[in-house]
Write a protein that holds these residues in place. Structure first.
Motif, short mmCIF file in Angstrom:
data_model
loop_
_atom_site.label_atom_id
_atom_site.label_comp_id
_atom_site.label_asym_id
_atom_site.label_seq_id
_atom_site.Cartn_x
_atom_site.Cartn_y
_atom_site.Cartn_z
N SER A 111 8.13 -5.86 -3.04
CA SER A 111 7.22 -4.81 -2.54
C SER A 111 5.92 -5.47 -2.12
O SER A 111 5.67 -6.61 -2.47
N HIS A 112 5.09 -4.70 -1.40
CA HIS A 112 3.82 -5.32 -1.01
C HIS A 112 2.63 -4.58 -1.60
O HIS A 112 2.71 -3.39 -1.90
N ILE A 113 1.53 -5.33 -1.78
CA ILE A 113 0.36 -4.76 -2.44
C ILE A 113 -0.86 -4.75 -1.52
O ILE A 113 -1.96 -4.45 -1.96
N HIS A 271 -0.71 4.43 -1.27
CA HIS A 271 0.65 4.61 -1.81
C HIS A 271 1.58 3.55 -1.18
O HIS A 271 2.45 3.02 -1.86
N ASP A 272 1.41 3.34 0.10
CA ASP A 272 2.11 2.27 0.83
C ASP A 272 1.41 0.95 0.51
O ASP A 272 0.36 0.68 1.07
N ASP A 273 1.88 0.14 -0.39
CA ASP A 273 3.20 0.23 -0.97
C ASP A 273 3.13 0.10 -2.49
O ASP A 273 4.07 -0.34 -3.13
N ARG A 274 1.99 0.53 -3.04
CA ARG A 274 1.88 0.46 -4.51
C ARG A 274 2.85 1.41 -5.17
O ARG A 274 3.19 1.24 -6.34
N LYS A 300 0.07 -9.14 2.87
CA LYS A 300 0.15 -9.31 4.33
C LYS A 300 1.32 -8.60 5.02
O LYS A 300 1.60 -8.87 6.19
N GLU A 301 1.99 -7.68 4.31
CA GLU A 301 3.10 -6.98 4.96
C GLU A 301 2.60 -6.16 6.13
O GLU A 301 3.26 -6.05 7.16
N GLU A 302 1.42 -5.59 5.96
CA GLU A 302 0.89 -4.70 7.01
C GLU A 302 0.55 -5.44 8.30
O GLU A 302 0.30 -4.81 9.33
N ILE A 303 0.48 -6.77 8.25
CA ILE A 303 0.19 -7.51 9.49
C ILE A 303 1.29 -8.52 9.80
O ILE A 303 1.04 -9.55 10.43
N SER A 343 11.60 -3.14 -1.30
CA SER A 343 11.12 -1.80 -1.66
C SER A 343 9.80 -1.48 -0.99
O SER A 343 8.75 -1.95 -1.38
N ASP A 344 9.92 -0.68 0.06
CA ASP A 344 8.73 -0.24 0.78
C ASP A 344 8.90 1.24 1.07
O ASP A 344 10.00 1.79 1.00
N VAL A 345 7.81 1.88 1.41
CA VAL A 345 7.84 3.32 1.66
C VAL A 345 8.56 3.64 2.96
O VAL A 345 8.73 2.77 3.82
N THR A 346 8.97 4.89 3.09
CA THR A 346 9.50 5.37 4.35
C THR A 346 8.80 6.68 4.70
O THR A 346 8.03 7.22 3.90
MN MN Z 1 4.73 -0.68 3.53
#
Ligand code: MN
Ligand code: MN
Length: 466
Positions: A111-113, A271-274, A300-303, A343-346
């Motif tokens: 998951s990403h933080i 919440h994305d992605d905690r 860095k998932e968001e970029i 595990s990431d949000v949808t």
């Molecule tokens: Mn995410």
């Protein structure tokens, strides 16, 4: 309704598939657990508004559960409970199992933080028209107009000239001041409102108000800037040049709150992605398992998962290899036998924007954590399309443990799309599938989730580790 089901109705219920609302399916005692778990999650959110803070909060929780720090080269034995910190911005919390590693592999939850936010530029400070501002460059995919006219907190780290690192966290305590990005009044907004939403607020207009008090000295030309600089110097030992080696982010100053008369939902920043990272962490801390399990909380998932703290960095692969070495196992064999939940949000189905969803294959709020067999865009482009075999294996586990879950695609075909870290783990020859919590208003300063989906995600992780 007749007391006895008709034969056809009974047959239909046996053969047809329908999603279940987890709140409806849960017993009173289970609903209590759902709500209790949400309290811990909200407390975590309020401590962890940046990847650095989430990393520190995760380490603290791991330590409290008896986990100790692991460094490359350390000896490992079955039963060890460890965490590995990568540059203060990502952390892997793991337990070494008793099962044969080469035969059973690892169970990984990734998951990403990091979360979308407004980063301060390297040369940001200026004064104009009775105000002092910080220039910014936004981080991640945001609707820029959503970040104006709300209270913002500043979080981050500054490396001073002498190399000392200072932490900044201001705007979270009720007594703290907050910061602000302004928007145009509607009275003069005629032209602005006629424009494209992407241009209503432009990147270079996202300037944060940080002061308004002139320094009392007639000889100084930039009096408000000086007041701000003096404050930064007194409080953090900073001078203006220190912004060059700083990472300061503006994030919404709101705490996580229950939403709705019945408190079924949680509104919060990030919440994305905690909402997946926290269940991943708590599952590895508390779950019963004989497997070697890892919760990878990455940055860095968001970029695009780039950089030394993003999922594409070799460090995570190196860590898995080091664990194998320490346990005398072949990394090649281990990863072939490993399984991963990315595990990431949808996107949760939003009835107010129904046209971008295909309802039968959309994630419904409170129907449990959501599996996306594939992500990507267009013809599944850029996607890790998990195999029916792996999905079937998980389905069996979830059924055995009574996990309420669902599947979905992110939006209807060709409406857009997205992806996350699944493909980087799959590249290592590890069976991987996306599984995470549906979110309403994803990437907004305040996002919405269901407590049922949060808890279902946790239960799915526990089942995955069994
Ligand atoms: Mn995410
Ligand atoms: Mn995101």
């Amino acid at each position: 309704m007749s007391e006895k089901k008709s034969k056809g109705q009974a047959l239909y219920e046996e053969l047809a598939y329908e999603k279940k609302n987890y709140f409806e399916a849960a017993s009173k005692a289970e609903r209590k657990k759902v709500f209790a778990y949400a309290e811990g999650y909200k407390a975590f959110l309020d401590q962890a508004k940046t990847e650095r803070e989430a990393c520190a909060a995760a380490v603290k929780m791991a330590q409290e559960s008896g986990f100790t720090e692991y460094r490359f080269g350390d000896a490992l034995a079955a039963g060890d409970k460890k965490y590995f910190v990568n540059r203060g911005k990502s952390v892997v919390v793991f337990r070494v199992g008793t099962k044969d590693l080469e035969k059973h592999g690892m169970r990984i939850i990734a998951s990403h933080i990091d979360a979308p936010r407004i980063d301060v530029k390297q040369n940001p400070l200026y004064e104009e028209a009775g105000m002092c501002f910080l220039k910014t460059h936004y981080y991640g995919g945001i609707k820029k107009y959503q970040w104006t006219a709300i209270p913002l907190a500043l979080h981050g780290a500054v490396v001073l000239k002498d190399g000392t690192e200072v932490e900044i966290r201001i705007g979270e305590d009720a007594k703290d001041p907050v910061f602000y990005i302004d928007d145009l009044l509607p009275h003069l907004g005629q032209e602005q409102m006629a424009g494209r939403a992407a241009k209503i607020i432009e990147g270079e207009q996202l300037n944060i108000v940080v002061g308004g008090m002139p320094y009392p000295d007639e000889d100084v030309s930039k009096k408000i800037k000086l007041t701000v600089l003096r404050h930064l110097n007194e409080k953090y030992g900073m001078c203006e040049e220190d912004f060059l080696s700083a990472e300061i982010s503006a994030v919404p100053a709101f705490p996580a709150r229950d939403v709705g008369f019945d408190r079924a939902l949680i509104g919060a920043y990030g919440h994305d992605d905690r909402v997946c990272a926290y269940p991943a962490l708590t599952a590895v801390l508390n779950g019963e398992t004989e497997d070697t399990v890892l919760a990878m909380l990455v940055d860095k998932e968001e970029i695009g998962s780039e950089g030394t703290t993003g999922m594409q960095c070799k460090v995570y692969e190196d860590l898995m290899e080091e664990i194998c070495l320490a346990m005398g196992a072949s990394f090649r064999k281990v990863r072939f036998a490993s399984k991963c939940l990315s595990s990431d949000v949808t996107a949760a189905y939003d009835p107010n924007f129904a046209s971008v969803y295909e309802k039968m294959n959309a994630a419904m709020l409170s129907c449990g954590t959501c599996m996306c067999k594939f992500t990507g865009r267009g013809g599944k482009s850029g996607s890790n399309d998990a195999s029916a075999e792996f999905v079937g294996e998980l389905r069996k586990k979830f059924a055995k443990e009574g996990v309420v879950w669902q599947t979905a695609e992110l939006g209807k075909v060709d409406a857009g799309g997205g992806g996350t870290v699944a493909m980087y783990l799959a590249k290592l020859n590890i069976d991987t599938v996306d599984l995470g919590v549906p979110v309403i208003s994803m990437h907004a300063p305040w996002e919405l989730i269901s407590k049922a989906d949060l808890y279902s995600n946790y239960l799915a992780f526990l089942a995955f580790m069994k």
